[in-house]
Each structure stands twice: as C-alpha cells, then as structure tokens.
Design a protein around this motif. Structure first.
Motif, PDB file in Angstrom:
ATOM      1  N   ALA A  48       0.913  -1.100  -0.005  1.00 18.74           N
ATOM      2  CA  ALA A  48      -0.100  -0.085   0.112  1.00 18.74           C
ATOM      3  C   ALA A  48       0.723   1.461   0.160  1.00 18.74           C
ATOM      4  O   ALA A  48       0.462   2.203  -0.489  1.00 18.74           O
ATOM      5  N   TYR A  49       2.009   1.233   0.421  1.00 22.46           N
ATOM      6  CA  TYR A  49       2.856   2.313   0.657  1.00 22.46           C
ATOM      7  C   TYR A  49       3.976   2.579  -0.476  1.00 22.46           C
ATOM      8  O   TYR A  49       4.594   1.708  -0.838  1.00 22.46           O
ATOM      9  N   ALA A  50       3.663   3.615  -1.032  1.00 22.17           N
ATOM     10  CA  ALA A  50       4.716   3.856  -2.251  1.00 22.17           C
ATOM     11  C   ALA A  50       6.038   4.272  -1.651  1.00 22.17           C
ATOM     12  O   ALA A  50       7.047   4.016  -2.210  1.00 22.17           O
ATOM     13  N   GLY A  64      -3.281   9.455  -2.886  1.00 21.30           N
ATOM     14  CA  GLY A  64      -2.322   9.134  -3.706  1.00 21.30           C
ATOM     15  C   GLY A  64      -2.087   8.580  -4.763  1.00 21.30           C
ATOM     16  O   GLY A  64      -2.948   7.807  -5.348  1.00 21.30           O
ATOM     17  N   GLU A  65      -1.326   9.270  -5.950  1.00 22.22           N
ATOM     18  CA  GLU A  65      -1.252   8.783  -7.203  1.00 22.22           C
ATOM     19  C   GLU A  65      -0.799   7.483  -7.202  1.00 22.22           C
ATOM     20  O   GLU A  65      -1.057   6.688  -8.401  1.00 22.22           O
ATOM     21  N   GLN A  66      -0.172   6.663  -6.423  1.00 20.62           N
ATOM     22  CA  GLN A  66       0.240   5.549  -6.556  1.00 20.62           C
ATOM     23  C   GLN A  66      -0.455   4.494  -5.698  1.00 20.62           C
ATOM     24  O   GLN A  66       0.071   3.483  -5.395  1.00 20.62           O
ATOM     25  N   ASP A  67      -1.646   4.814  -5.259  1.00 18.41           N
ATOM     26  CA  ASP A  67      -2.416   3.914  -4.515  1.00 18.41           C
ATOM     27  C   ASP A  67      -2.756   2.747  -5.196  1.00 18.41           C
ATOM     28  O   ASP A  67      -3.669   2.737  -6.358  1.00 18.41           O
ATOM     29  N   PRO A  68      -2.232   1.543  -4.842  1.00 14.59           N
ATOM     30  CA  PRO A  68      -2.691   0.426  -5.457  1.00 14.59           C
ATOM     31  C   PRO A  68      -4.035  -0.205  -5.201  1.00 14.59           C
ATOM     32  O   PRO A  68      -4.557  -1.231  -5.858  1.00 14.59           O
ATOM     33  N   TRP A  69      -4.494   0.197  -4.138  1.00 14.64           N
ATOM     34  CA  TRP A  69      -5.979  -0.539  -3.649  1.00 14.64           C
ATOM     35  C   TRP A  69      -7.049   0.267  -3.899  1.00 14.64           C
ATOM     36  O   TRP A  69      -8.034  -0.329  -4.312  1.00 14.64           O
ATOM     37  N   GLU A  70      -6.887   1.792  -4.055  1.00 13.13           N
ATOM     38  CA  GLU A  70      -7.942   2.604  -4.494  1.00 13.13           C
ATOM     39  C   GLU A  70      -7.381   3.321  -5.553  1.00 13.13           C
ATOM     40  O   GLU A  70      -6.917   4.577  -5.205  1.00 13.13           O
ATOM     41  N   VAL A 114       3.030   8.908  -3.666  1.00  9.16           N
ATOM     42  CA  VAL A 114       2.511   8.321  -2.484  1.00  9.16           C
ATOM     43  C   VAL A 114       1.360   7.395  -2.892  1.00  9.16           C
ATOM     44  O   VAL A 114       0.928   7.577  -4.044  1.00  9.16           O
ATOM     45  N   GLY A 115       1.193   6.422  -2.043  1.00 15.54           N
ATOM     46  CA  GLY A 115       0.264   5.335  -2.236  1.00 15.54           C
ATOM     47  C   GLY A 115      -1.050   5.591  -1.403  1.00 15.54           C
ATOM     48  O   GLY A 115      -1.720   6.532  -1.356  1.00 15.54           O
ATOM     49  N   HIS A 116      -1.664   4.545  -0.527  1.00 19.09           N
ATOM     50  CA  HIS A 116      -2.607   4.484   0.037  1.00 19.09           C
ATOM     51  C   HIS A 116      -2.740   5.304   1.419  1.00 19.09           C
ATOM     52  O   HIS A 116      -3.766   5.701   1.656  1.00 19.09           O
ATOM     53  N   LEU A 165       3.546  16.697   3.150  1.00 21.44           N
ATOM     54  CA  LEU A 165       2.576  17.125   2.033  1.00 21.44           C
ATOM     55  C   LEU A 165       1.394  17.476   2.354  1.00 21.44           C
ATOM     56  O   LEU A 165       0.683  18.257   2.248  1.00 21.44           O
ATOM     57  N   VAL A 166       0.888  16.367   3.424  1.00 22.59           N
ATOM     58  CA  VAL A 166      -0.508  16.191   3.744  1.00 22.59           C
ATOM     59  C   VAL A 166      -0.824  17.674   4.760  1.00 22.59           C
ATOM     60  O   VAL A 166      -1.795  18.276   4.646  1.00 22.59           O
ATOM     61  N   ASN A 167       0.027  17.672   5.652  1.00 20.64           N
ATOM     62  CA  ASN A 167       0.200  18.830   6.606  1.00 20.64           C
ATOM     63  C   ASN A 167       0.068  20.117   5.900  1.00 20.64           C
ATOM     64  O   ASN A 167      -0.734  20.784   6.332  1.00 20.64           O
ATOM     65  N   ASP A 168       0.826  20.407   4.804  1.00 23.43           N
ATOM     66  CA  ASP A 168       0.581  21.720   4.158  1.00 23.43           C
ATOM     67  C   ASP A 168      -0.589  21.993   3.289  1.00 23.43           C
ATOM     68  O   ASP A 168      -0.991  22.998   3.415  1.00 23.43           O
ATOM     69  N   LEU A 169      -1.243  20.694   2.763  1.00 26.26           N
ATOM     70  CA  LEU A 169      -2.446  21.005   2.424  1.00 26.26           C
ATOM     71  C   LEU A 169      -3.703  21.069   3.416  1.00 26.26           C
ATOM     72  O   LEU A 169      -4.393  21.864   3.346  1.00 26.26           O
ATOM     73  N   VAL A 170      -3.525  20.615   4.514  1.00 24.84           N
ATOM     74  CA  VAL A 170      -4.494  20.846   5.755  1.00 24.84           C
ATOM     75  C   VAL A 170      -4.301  22.197   5.812  1.00 24.84           C
ATOM     76  O   VAL A 170      -5.267  22.907   6.380  1.00 24.84           O
TER      77      VAL A 170
END
Length: 128
Positions: A12-14, A69-75, A98-100, A109-114
């Motif tokens: 799940a993790y890229a 995540g652009e590389q999410d293999p599950w969704e 990033v993945g899932h 990255l996520v914290n900056d978006l929040v």
C-alpha cells in the motif's frame, strides 16, 4: 505476525521506508485489546456506515478537499477522481509519490494541504 503486516503495508505504501517498526507496533498493539478482532473484521468488511458518496451528498454545503495518492494500489486515483464532481468538493488533489496512506508516507505534504485548507476557510484568522 509483524512480517505479515509489514508485507501487506509495503503493498500500500509507495514510500516503503515509512513502513518501519514503529508503524508495525502502532498497528499490532491495539490488536491485543479485548474486542479487537471484531473491530478489525468490521473494518475490513466495511459492512456498516455510509459510503463516501453518501457523505458528500448529505453534506453538500460543507467544503471538502480530497487528496489522493497517485500510486495507491488499492484504490487507484481514477476511482477517486469521481468524488471531485460533487458540489462540495472544492479541490481534488493528486498526491505524487505516495500510495494508500499519504498522511504516513509524506506527512509534510498532507500537513501543508491541511494548513492551506484551513487558511482558505478562515482568511485572516490563520496564517500558514
């Protein structure tokens, strides 16, 4: 077993280096609590609770940003893009590299978006 959990998470993790002993412990330790097996089975079967579509429709007046995540293999990201069509979704943000679990893989990255999201919602009240 820790190695089994590690192998699943590496799918799940890229950013594989984020699958470390601390993460494995954080996932396995709650599993020793009473009732944990039932909670885990409910989680993986997702038989109850609203679907994302239901939440987006029911809360159409609540602003939403979606990071995926652009590389999410599950969704895969193409599955997520459809959520960007809901009226409440102000931004659908593909997250590169990033993945899932982007909040674990690249928390900065996520914290900056929040922070940007909150600053947009509360102009003048919150500084990035």
């Amino acid at each position: 077993k820790p190695d089994d959990v590690r192998n699943v998470l590496r799918q799940a993790y890229a950013v594989e280096e984020r699958v470390d002993d601390e993460l494995i412990d954080a996932i396995l330790t709650p599993g020793t609590a009473e009732g944990a097996a039932r909670v885990f089975l409910d989680f993986i079967s997702y038989s109850g609770g609203p679907l994302p579509e239901d939440l987006l429709e029911a809360n159409s007046d609540v602003p939403v940003w979606i990071g995926w995540g652009e590389q999410d293999p599950w969704e895969p990201i193409d599955q997520g893009r459809k959520y960007g069509d809901y009226d409440c979704v102000q931004r659908f943000i593909p997250l590169p590299g990033v993945g899932h679990c982007p909040q674990d893989e690249k928390p900065e990255l996520v914290n900056d978006l929040v922070r940007q999201f909150v600053a947009d919602l509360c102009p003048g009240e919150y500084e990035i």
